[in-house]
Design a protein around this motif. Sequence first.
Motif, PDB file in Angstrom:
ATOM      1  N   GLU A  76     160.701  89.275  68.533  1.00 25.02           N
ATOM      2  CA  GLU A  76     161.546  88.929  69.498  1.00 25.02           C
ATOM      3  C   GLU A  76     161.460  90.122  70.814  1.00 25.02           C
ATOM      4  O   GLU A  76     161.649  91.096  70.601  1.00 25.02           O
ATOM      5  CB  GLU A  76     163.066  89.211  69.058  1.00 25.02           C
ATOM      6  CG  GLU A  76     163.523  88.080  68.106  1.00 25.02           C
ATOM      7  CD  GLU A  76     163.214  86.534  68.808  1.00 25.02           C
ATOM      8  OE1 GLU A  76     164.120  86.249  69.649  1.00 25.02           O
ATOM      9  OE2 GLU A  76     162.521  85.757  68.410  1.00 25.02           O
ATOM     10  N   LEU A  77     161.475  89.477  71.917  1.00 24.67           N
ATOM     11  CA  LEU A  77     161.515  90.485  73.233  1.00 24.67           C
ATOM     12  C   LEU A  77     162.378  89.791  74.077  1.00 24.67           C
ATOM     13  O   LEU A  77     162.350  88.551  74.597  1.00 24.67           O
ATOM     14  CB  LEU A  77     160.040  90.334  73.912  1.00 24.67           C
ATOM     15  CG  LEU A  77     159.847  91.281  74.861  1.00 24.67           C
ATOM     16  CD1 LEU A  77     159.720  92.717  74.272  1.00 24.67           C
ATOM     17  CD2 LEU A  77     158.376  91.187  75.466  1.00 24.67           C
ATOM     18  N   VAL A  78     163.479  90.651  74.406  1.00 23.89           N
ATOM     19  CA  VAL A  78     164.591  90.048  75.169  1.00 23.89           C
ATOM     20  C   VAL A  78     164.124  89.602  76.585  1.00 23.89           C
ATOM     21  O   VAL A  78     164.586  88.451  76.934  1.00 23.89           O
ATOM     22  CB  VAL A  78     165.693  90.900  75.047  1.00 23.89           C
ATOM     23  CG1 VAL A  78     165.383  92.190  76.254  1.00 23.89           C
ATOM     24  CG2 VAL A  78     167.139  90.308  75.500  1.00 23.89           C
ATOM     25  N   THR A  79     163.060  90.214  77.021  1.00 22.29           N
ATOM     26  CA  THR A  79     162.673  89.798  78.453  1.00 22.29           C
ATOM     27  C   THR A  79     162.259  88.332  78.364  1.00 22.29           C
ATOM     28  O   THR A  79     162.484  87.678  79.373  1.00 22.29           O
ATOM     29  CB  THR A  79     161.701  90.818  79.003  1.00 22.29           C
ATOM     30  OG1 THR A  79     160.859  91.149  77.892  1.00 22.29           O
ATOM     31  CG2 THR A  79     162.637  91.962  79.410  1.00 22.29           C
ATOM     32  N   GLY A  80     161.731  88.024  77.442  1.00 24.61           N
ATOM     33  CA  GLY A  80     161.127  86.628  77.273  1.00 24.61           C
ATOM     34  C   GLY A  80     162.078  85.665  76.961  1.00 24.61           C
ATOM     35  O   GLY A  80     162.139  84.597  77.426  1.00 24.61           O
ATOM     36  N   ASN A  81     163.062  86.172  76.019  1.00 24.41           N
ATOM     37  CA  ASN A  81     164.245  85.375  75.591  1.00 24.41           C
ATOM     38  C   ASN A  81     165.086  85.001  76.871  1.00 24.41           C
ATOM     39  O   ASN A  81     165.894  83.988  76.918  1.00 24.41           O
ATOM     40  CB  ASN A  81     165.111  86.029  74.636  1.00 24.41           C
ATOM     41  CG  ASN A  81     164.331  86.117  73.289  1.00 24.41           C
ATOM     42  OD1 ASN A  81     163.019  85.528  73.319  1.00 24.41           O
ATOM     43  ND2 ASN A  81     164.706  86.871  72.275  1.00 24.41           N
ATOM     44  N   TRP A 171     159.582  88.299  86.051  1.00 18.37           N
ATOM     45  CA  TRP A 171     158.894  87.265  86.653  1.00 18.37           C
ATOM     46  C   TRP A 171     157.510  86.927  85.938  1.00 18.37           C
ATOM     47  O   TRP A 171     156.930  86.075  85.686  1.00 18.37           O
ATOM     48  CB  TRP A 171     158.440  87.512  88.335  1.00 18.37           C
ATOM     49  CG  TRP A 171     158.016  86.243  88.876  1.00 18.37           C
ATOM     50  CD1 TRP A 171     157.577  84.790  88.529  1.00 18.37           C
ATOM     51  CD2 TRP A 171     158.532  85.882  90.273  1.00 18.37           C
ATOM     52  NE1 TRP A 171     157.308  84.065  89.272  1.00 18.37           N
ATOM     53  CE2 TRP A 171     157.972  84.373  90.633  1.00 18.37           C
ATOM     54  CE3 TRP A 171     159.067  86.617  91.303  1.00 18.37           C
ATOM     55  CZ2 TRP A 171     157.974  83.957  91.832  1.00 18.37           C
ATOM     56  CZ3 TRP A 171     159.195  85.775  92.709  1.00 18.37           C
ATOM     57  CH2 TRP A 171     158.525  84.578  92.726  1.00 18.37           C
ATOM     58  N   MET A 172     156.577  88.255  85.938  1.00 22.47           N
ATOM     59  CA  MET A 172     155.292  88.326  85.154  1.00 22.47           C
ATOM     60  C   MET A 172     155.390  88.228  83.545  1.00 22.47           C
ATOM     61  O   MET A 172     154.746  87.658  82.895  1.00 22.47           O
ATOM     62  CB  MET A 172     154.607  89.478  85.798  1.00 22.47           C
ATOM     63  CG  MET A 172     154.184  89.482  87.048  1.00 22.47           C
ATOM     64  SD  MET A 172     153.067  88.060  87.337  1.00 22.47           S
ATOM     65  CE  MET A 172     154.003  86.753  88.296  1.00 22.47           C
ATOM     66  N   VAL A 173     156.327  89.122  82.954  1.00 25.88           N
ATOM     67  CA  VAL A 173     156.544  89.106  81.536  1.00 25.88           C
ATOM     68  C   VAL A 173     156.781  88.197  81.064  1.00 25.88           C
ATOM     69  O   VAL A 173     156.454  87.661  80.045  1.00 25.88           O
ATOM     70  CB  VAL A 173     157.470  90.475  81.347  1.00 25.88           C
ATOM     71  CG1 VAL A 173     157.748  90.597  79.905  1.00 25.88           C
ATOM     72  CG2 VAL A 173     156.900  91.826  81.807  1.00 25.88           C
ATOM     73  N   ALA A 174     157.948  87.385  81.492  1.00 25.81           N
ATOM     74  CA  ALA A 174     158.550  86.045  80.823  1.00 25.81           C
ATOM     75  C   ALA A 174     157.047  85.171  81.306  1.00 25.81           C
ATOM     76  O   ALA A 174     157.100  83.986  80.230  1.00 25.81           O
ATOM     77  CB  ALA A 174     159.539  85.555  81.634  1.00 25.81           C
TER      78      ALA A 174
END
Length: 279
Positions: A76-81, A171-174
Motif C-alpha cells: 500500500e502506497l498512499v500516494t497511489g491510493n 502527478w508522476m508517482v500516481a
Amino acid sequence: MSYVNPDQVVESMVQAGAAKAKLTVKDMLIRGGLAGALLGFGTTLAFTVETQSQMGFVGALLFPACFVIVILLGLELVTGNFALLPLAVIEKKATWQQMISNWFWVIVGHLIGGAVYAVFYVIAVTHLGHVDNHAVAQKIINVAEAKTFAYSSLGSEGLLIVIVKAILCNWMVALGAVLAMTSKATIGKIVAMWLPILMFFAQGFEHAVVNMFVVPAGIMLGANVTVSDWLLWNQIPVLFGNLIGGFLFVGLALYLTHRKAGEKKALEQLEFTKQASNL
C-alpha cells in the motif's frame, strides 16, 4: 498481447480502489509499513550512488527499484491510493469513510516503516555513534534541513512552493502506479513504472512517503530540524499537495476521459449487436 488499453486501465483503477477500501487495518498497517521502509531503502540507495559518483541522475535512475517492488508485491502506497480510492467512491464501490480510513491507516503504516528503517540505517552508518563523518549521513542531514528551512525561510510563499512541488511529484508517482496496469507482463510493468518515478526523483519534487523516512532520519543524525518544523513546513503540506496531484491530474483526469469513452463504446457495440440481430 500484453498491452492493456486505457479504457481497461481505468476500469482496473476503479476495481483496485474498491479492493483497497476493503482491506483490514492489519493489512493496511503491514503493507503501508513495508512500503514506507522500502522507499527508505530506495532513498539511501540513491543517495549512496549519488555521493559515490557525484552524479545525482545516477541515483535517480536507481531509485524507482523500490517503487517497483512495492507495486509488484501489492503493498500500500498512499500516494497511489490518492488517485485510486476516489474513483471507487465515485462509482459507489466504496464509501468516503472507507477511503479516509485507508489513507489514515496506510499513512500510519508508512510512518512506522519509515521510522524503523531510519533507526536501523542510523545504527548501520554511524556504528552506534562511533562514526560521524559518513557521506550519506551528511547528505541525509542536508536534505532534511533543505526540506524544511528552504520553505520556512519564505513564509507563506514557502508553503505554496512545497505544495506545488508535491503536486508535481504525485502527478508522476500516481501515474507510475497506473502505468503498472497497462501491461500484463512483469517486464512491461517494470518499464512503465520506472519512467515517471525517475522523472519525479531526478527533479527533487516532494514525496510524502520518502519524507517520512528522510526527515526523521536526518533528525536522528543531528539535523537542526524539530518535529514541528518537519510537520508544518514539509509533511502536512506535502501530503496535501500529493493528494491534489494524484487525484486531480491522474485519477480524475483519466476517469473523465476514458471511463466515459469506454461506456460510449460499449453502448455503441450493444446497439450494433441489436441491429445486426434484426437483419
